[in-house]
Motif scaffolding. Structure first.
Motif, PDB file in Angstrom:
ATOM      1  N   ALA A   1       0.814  -1.216   0.000  1.00 59.32           N
ATOM      2  CA  ALA A   1       0.000   0.000   0.000  1.00 59.32           C
ATOM      3  C   ALA A   1       0.850   1.268   0.000  1.00 59.32           C
ATOM      4  N   ASN A   2       2.122   1.138   0.356  1.00 59.38           N
ATOM      5  CA  ASN A   2       3.018   2.298   0.374  1.00 59.38           C
ATOM      6  C   ASN A   2       3.676   2.527  -0.979  1.00 59.38           C
ATOM      7  N   GLN A   3       3.049   2.061  -2.040  1.00 60.65           N
ATOM      8  CA  GLN A   3       3.617   2.215  -3.375  1.00 60.65           C
ATOM      9  C   GLN A   3       3.716   3.688  -3.744  1.00 60.65           C
ATOM     10  N   PHE A   4       4.537   3.958  -4.746  1.00 58.25           N
ATOM     11  CA  PHE A   4       4.882   5.328  -5.138  1.00 58.25           C
ATOM     12  C   PHE A   4       3.651   6.159  -5.451  1.00 58.25           C
ATOM     13  N   SER A   5       3.658   7.410  -4.995  1.00 64.94           N
ATOM     14  CA  SER A   5       2.618   8.381  -5.329  1.00 64.94           C
ATOM     15  C   SER A   5       3.225   9.463  -6.203  1.00 64.94           C
ATOM     16  N   PRO A   6       2.545   9.870  -7.294  1.00 61.47           N
ATOM     17  CA  PRO A   6       3.073  10.959  -8.126  1.00 61.47           C
ATOM     18  C   PRO A   6       3.085  12.300  -7.401  1.00 61.47           C
TER      19      PRO A   6
END
Length: 439
Positions: A240-245
């Motif tokens: 869930a901590n995947q990259f955010s733009p």
């Protein structure tokens, strides 16, 4: 042969023997008096960090006015410097909690980088804590009671006597002819902990003599169970901590899809772990708000209000906005010297680079209907551009817009999703929680 109390204390504190200083929370009561006496004597034979005592004067009862003098006399006899700190206890529903909050605020202020604050809670206190929280319906984290150590400011709080009974402390104090303060409020059974101590635990101990030791051991088991739950939460949060733009916002956020794949219990466990450093956690009855936020339609923008901020959902991501963000003002701000950065109330700062546009400049915020000139695309509706960018809705009202009189000159470009408004100049926005800005 059973190790002495001093030997047990030294063994527990061995991981912190290289700390810059040890601060002793010294109320003048039995627990802290024994702790201070033990440490002062150990300092004569062992290489310990410098010892400093801290007495917090709450000003809640007349008898307390004499306690600083007693504490000073005790510290003088042991050669330990003392600081007396006066606090103002804020009125509220729980006087016990308000006094504790005021006390720990002092402890946070005095504990420097790498330093250790030592408190005198013992095994009987641990048993009371477990029983008190059990009766309040606490979960595993609460029932784990008091940990041996936890972070405090830039240092650490340590409770080195948690495996020592009150009876052992009394025996030590009598053997060394120590004098300590008896707080009159400790006998007042109107306070929940006192009621447990004087009315409940003696009855349990009469039937089960090992009650306090057993309860303390149960707290240790629950602490281990909480450690396992934390490990599981960390595993579940990795996806869930995947990259955010929009990492430049420096706001905590999680992708929703990986959380949806978990059972409800694992979702709550992961979120508790994630929210713990951000806010006081909600009780069980309030977790229905999580389901409402999670299951809302894609075009909705639900939020979950918590004690220290709000959890927003924007599309397929949840965002944490601390309560400090509510200080934001959407009033226009004039920019008399655009050669220098402009501080925006509650919204960070903006800066112009390149050839600064002439004329009086102001920063305003969205009112609706704004049209922005986009190189290569002509004039575009700002709302549509923001929809294309995917900028979280909870942040869009904070996007600073550069005006020259009544003319909208431009807005910060969003992570390359549309070009800068001009080749000659660029507007950069650095939100208040950001280390790096957006241009």
């Amino acid at each position: 042969m059973k190790p002495s109390l001093a030997a047990k204390l030294l063994q527990v504190l061995s991981p912190w023997c290289n700390a810059p200083a040890w601060h002793i929370a010294f109320s003048g009561g039995l627990d802290s008096t024994v702790l201070l006496h033990l440490l002062a004597n150990l300092a004569n034979t062992e290489s310990l960090p410098p010892l400093r005592a801290i007495h917090v004067h709450h000003g809640l009862q007349a008898a307390a006015d004499a306690w600083p003098a007693h504490c000073q006399s005790t510290c003088d006899s042991l050669g330990v410097p003392l600081r007396v700190m006066h606090v103002q206890v804020q009125p509220g529903a729980s006087l016990e909690r308000a006094a504790r909050d005021a006390r720990y605020q002092v402890f946070t202020e005095v504990t420097g980088t790498g330093e250790v604050l030592l408190t005198g809670q013992h095994r009987d206190d641990q048993a009371e804590t477990l029983l008190f929280r059990l009766l309040r319906g606490a979960g595993v984290r609460g029932l784990a009671a008091m940990p041996l150590q936890r972070p405090l400011a830039a240092g650490c709080l340590v409770r080195p006597l948690l495996d020592v009974s009150r009876a052992e402390l009394e025996a030590y104090a009598e053997a060394h002819q120590l004098k300590w303060i008896e707080d009159p409020s400790n006998a007042d059974s109107r306070f929940s902990r006192n009621y447990l101590r004087h009315r409940v635990l003696p009855v349990l101990t009469e039937r089960w003599p090992q009650t306090t030791a057993s309860l303390a051991r149960t707290a240790e088991h629950l602490s281990e169970a909480q450690d396992l739950l934390d490990e599981l939460a960390q595993m579940d949060l990795r996806a869930a901590n995947q990259f955010s733009p929009f990492s430049w916002l420096h706001l905590p956020s999680l992708a929703l899809a990986p959380l949806r794949e978990l059972t409800d219990a694992r979702q709550r466990n992961a979120l508790r772990h994630w929210l713990t450093p951000l806010t006081r956690l909600p009780d069980s009855d309030h977790w229905a708000s999580w389901h409402s936020l999670r299951d809302a339609k894609d075009d909705a923008q639900p939020l979950w209000r918590l004690a220290d901020g709000d959890l927003h959902r924007c599309g397929e991501r949840i965002w944490w906005l601390p309560s400090t963000w509510s200080d934001f003002s959407d009033a226009s701000v004039s920019w008399p010297d655009p050669q220098n950065p402009l501080e925006l109330p509650g919204n960070g700062q903006v800066q112009l680079t390149g050839r600064v546009p002439g004329g009086p400049l102001t920063i305003r915020y969205r009112q609706g209907g704004e049209i922005l000139a986009v190189p290569g695309r002509g004039r575009r509706d700002l709302k549509r551009l923001l929809n294309e960018s995917g900028l979280p809705g909870c942040v869009r009202g904070r996007l600073p817009l550069l005006y020259q009189g009544e003319q909208l000159l431009g807005a910060p470009s969003l992570a390359g999703l549309w070009p800068a408004p001009s080749d000659e100049w660029q507007l950069h926005w650095m939100p208040q929680t950001c280390d790096q800005g957006l241009s």
